[in-house]
Design a protein around this motif. Sequence first.
Motif, PDB file in Angstrom:
ATOM      1  N   UNK A 265       0.809  -1.220   0.000  1.00 38.38           N
ATOM      2  CA  UNK A 265       0.000   0.000   0.000  1.00 38.38           C
ATOM      3  C   UNK A 265       0.850   1.281   0.000  1.00 38.38           C
ATOM      4  N   UNK A 266       1.716   1.452  -0.997  1.00 36.13           N
ATOM      5  CA  UNK A 266       2.514   2.682  -1.046  1.00 36.13           C
ATOM      6  C   UNK A 266       1.636   3.918  -1.182  1.00 36.13           C
ATOM      7  N   UNK A 267       2.001   4.960  -0.478  1.00 33.05           N
ATOM      8  CA  UNK A 267       1.255   6.221  -0.545  1.00 33.05           C
ATOM      9  C   UNK A 267       1.847   7.176  -1.581  1.00 33.05           C
ATOM     10  N   UNK A 268       3.072   6.873  -2.012  1.00 34.45           N
ATOM     11  CA  UNK A 268       3.734   7.661  -3.050  1.00 34.45           C
ATOM     12  C   UNK A 268       4.440   6.690  -3.985  1.00 34.45           C
ATOM     13  N   UNK A 269       4.403   6.986  -5.276  1.00 30.30           N
ATOM     14  CA  UNK A 269       5.168   6.221  -6.258  1.00 30.30           C
ATOM     15  C   UNK A 269       6.146   7.168  -6.937  1.00 30.30           C
ATOM     16  N   UNK A 270       7.417   6.819  -6.873  1.00 29.09           N
ATOM     17  CA  UNK A 270       8.444   7.555  -7.614  1.00 29.09           C
ATOM     18  C   UNK A 270       8.572   6.918  -8.994  1.00 29.09           C
ATOM     19  N   UNK A 271       8.467   7.730 -10.022  1.00 31.55           N
ATOM     20  CA  UNK A 271       8.602   7.273 -11.395  1.00 31.55           C
ATOM     21  C   UNK A 271       9.985   7.683 -11.897  1.00 31.55           C
ATOM     22  N   UNK A 295      -4.460   0.996  -4.884  1.00 30.04           N
ATOM     23  CA  UNK A 295      -3.236   1.411  -4.188  1.00 30.04           C
ATOM     24  C   UNK A 295      -3.347   2.898  -3.863  1.00 30.04           C
ATOM     25  N   UNK A 296      -3.089   3.304  -2.619  1.00 26.42           N
ATOM     26  CA  UNK A 296      -3.290   4.716  -2.242  1.00 26.42           C
ATOM     27  C   UNK A 296      -2.589   5.712  -3.158  1.00 26.42           C
ATOM     28  N   UNK A 297      -1.367   5.428  -3.551  1.00 23.91           N
ATOM     29  CA  UNK A 297      -0.635   6.373  -4.398  1.00 23.91           C
ATOM     30  C   UNK A 297      -1.310   6.560  -5.742  1.00 23.91           C
ATOM     31  N   UNK A 298      -1.859   5.487  -6.287  1.00 26.27           N
ATOM     32  CA  UNK A 298      -2.541   5.569  -7.579  1.00 26.27           C
ATOM     33  C   UNK A 298      -3.891   6.257  -7.410  1.00 26.27           C
ATOM     34  N   UNK A 299      -4.609   5.875  -6.381  1.00 27.65           N
ATOM     35  CA  UNK A 299      -5.923   6.465  -6.133  1.00 27.65           C
ATOM     36  C   UNK A 299      -5.825   7.980  -5.936  1.00 27.65           C
ATOM     37  N   UNK A 300      -4.776   8.414  -5.229  1.00 22.54           N
ATOM     38  CA  UNK A 300      -4.594   9.848  -4.951  1.00 22.54           C
ATOM     39  C   UNK A 300      -3.717  10.544  -5.991  1.00 22.54           C
ATOM     40  N   UNK A 301      -3.224   9.776  -6.954  1.00 21.02           N
ATOM     41  CA  UNK A 301      -2.326  10.293  -7.992  1.00 21.02           C
ATOM     42  C   UNK A 301      -1.102  10.967  -7.381  1.00 21.02           C
ATOM     43  N   UNK A 302      -0.500  10.300  -6.418  1.00 17.56           N
ATOM     44  CA  UNK A 302       0.717  10.796  -5.772  1.00 17.56           C
ATOM     45  C   UNK A 302       1.936  10.225  -6.490  1.00 17.56           C
ATOM     46  N   UNK A 303       2.261  10.842  -7.611  1.00 17.68           N
ATOM     47  CA  UNK A 303       3.411  10.418  -8.414  1.00 17.68           C
ATOM     48  C   UNK A 303       4.490  11.499  -8.367  1.00 17.68           C
ATOM     49  N   UNK A 304       5.705  11.061  -8.092  1.00 18.88           N
ATOM     50  CA  UNK A 304       6.849  11.978  -8.115  1.00 18.88           C
ATOM     51  C   UNK A 304       7.806  11.495  -9.193  1.00 18.88           C
ATOM     52  N   UNK A 305       8.173  12.386 -10.106  1.00 20.85           N
ATOM     53  CA  UNK A 305       9.061  12.027 -11.209  1.00 20.85           C
ATOM     54  C   UNK A 305      10.510  12.325 -10.824  1.00 20.85           C
ATOM     55  N   UNK A 306      11.325  11.277 -10.872  1.00 20.52           N
ATOM     56  CA  UNK A 306      12.752  11.394 -10.564  1.00 20.52           C
ATOM     57  C   UNK A 306      13.535  11.277 -11.864  1.00 20.52           C
ATOM     58  N   UNK A 307      14.350  12.279 -12.142  1.00 25.31           N
ATOM     59  CA  UNK A 307      15.173  12.265 -13.345  1.00 25.31           C
ATOM     60  C   UNK A 307      16.157  11.099 -13.302  1.00 25.31           C
ATOM     61  N   UNK A 308      16.404  10.504 -14.462  1.00 26.13           N
ATOM     62  CA  UNK A 308      17.325   9.368 -14.566  1.00 26.13           C
ATOM     63  C   UNK A 308      18.656   9.649 -13.873  1.00 26.13           C
ATOM     64  N   UNK A 322      16.649  16.530  -2.424  1.00 26.05           N
ATOM     65  CA  UNK A 322      16.044  17.797  -1.999  1.00 26.05           C
ATOM     66  C   UNK A 322      14.662  17.981  -2.618  1.00 26.05           C
ATOM     67  N   UNK A 323      14.526  17.622  -3.885  1.00 29.00           N
ATOM     68  CA  UNK A 323      13.227  17.774  -4.551  1.00 29.00           C
ATOM     69  C   UNK A 323      12.192  16.823  -3.960  1.00 29.00           C
ATOM     70  N   UNK A 324      12.595  15.583  -3.720  1.00 27.63           N
ATOM     71  CA  UNK A 324      11.644  14.617  -3.190  1.00 27.63           C
ATOM     72  C   UNK A 324      11.259  14.950  -1.757  1.00 27.63           C
ATOM     73  N   UNK A 325      12.213  15.411  -0.977  1.00 30.37           N
ATOM     74  CA  UNK A 325      11.899  15.789   0.405  1.00 30.37           C
ATOM     75  C   UNK A 325      10.914  16.942   0.440  1.00 30.37           C
TER      76      UNK A 325
END
Length: 333
Positions: A265-271, A295-308, A322-325
Amino acid sequence: MNPRIPLRPLALVPLVTVSVLLAGCGARVEGASEAGAGPVTVQRCGEEVEYTTPQRVVAYEGGSADKLFALGLVDHVHGYVMPPANPPVEESPWAEDYAAVEFLSDDLLNRELVVDAEADLVVAGWNSGFSDQRGITPEILDGIGVQSFMHAESCFNYPGHPERVTPFEGLYTDLERMGRIFGVEERATELVEGYRERVAAVEEQVPEEAAVPVFLYDSGTDQPFTAGNQVPPHDIIEHAGGSNIFGDLEQRWTQVGWEPVVEAEPEVIIILDYGDQPAQEKIDFLTSSPAMAEVPAVREENFFVLDYNEGISGPRNIDGLEKFAEYLRELQG
């Protein structure tokens, strides 16, 4: 990274005063290791290796080149190999340094390329650059007189000479070792101290609430690829106040099943955002997946994009942290 992307003679200068000219996010160190007193012994994945000062370095991927450029070593770099997954170098904080050296290939690292470039040092990671299957390993390069440097973060499963450090410590270790090889120890110390201070500043702002469960989605549809505890995104998640749902896996980049992702049940998904596999495509897949719908992260659309380049070992790991924090702090209110 994803396994489809198997996912671095002159002498040292004596102790001299190094002039550092700050330029953007990087620096050029004038007069580094142009003459001096012989080779230096530095560890390479737990193995003692003797290095002479390189003048024609070939770097594989952005993390390798970024470390060299952050140390002010652009004059020692001949060129770089940048696979399609890496975002455009024009977006890099060291774009001017990339422009000052040669783009050698957008393919995987190979021995022929290194020989043709007349490289005297190759900087890469184990199984992300160096590879038994493709016939380019430190031992093979040793045999043809080409030096090699491996990212400490990638040495976890290096045959014969494994070395285990936490991912951020791997970054610091690499900078310090490169500093010795090139005779720019003061610059390396300055960088490492600055990065440690930035990490500490992030940790001081972490809310007291329970850590947020986080899933790192690299790629994969039948089964996802994710981050175990031996790669930089794990440290990014943990230092920012999150909890990597696969943080108990003693792995680097690894394949898991969808069922344990749903159960956690992740609350955030890092892409992880590849240059050749955009983040939005991955988000679209997750939001259309029936298995992930609750899944909570999908339901709430809590997506964080991490650069390669924030997700592979390199100075931009600290930017990603720093950005994710900041994202987590805003999410928690």
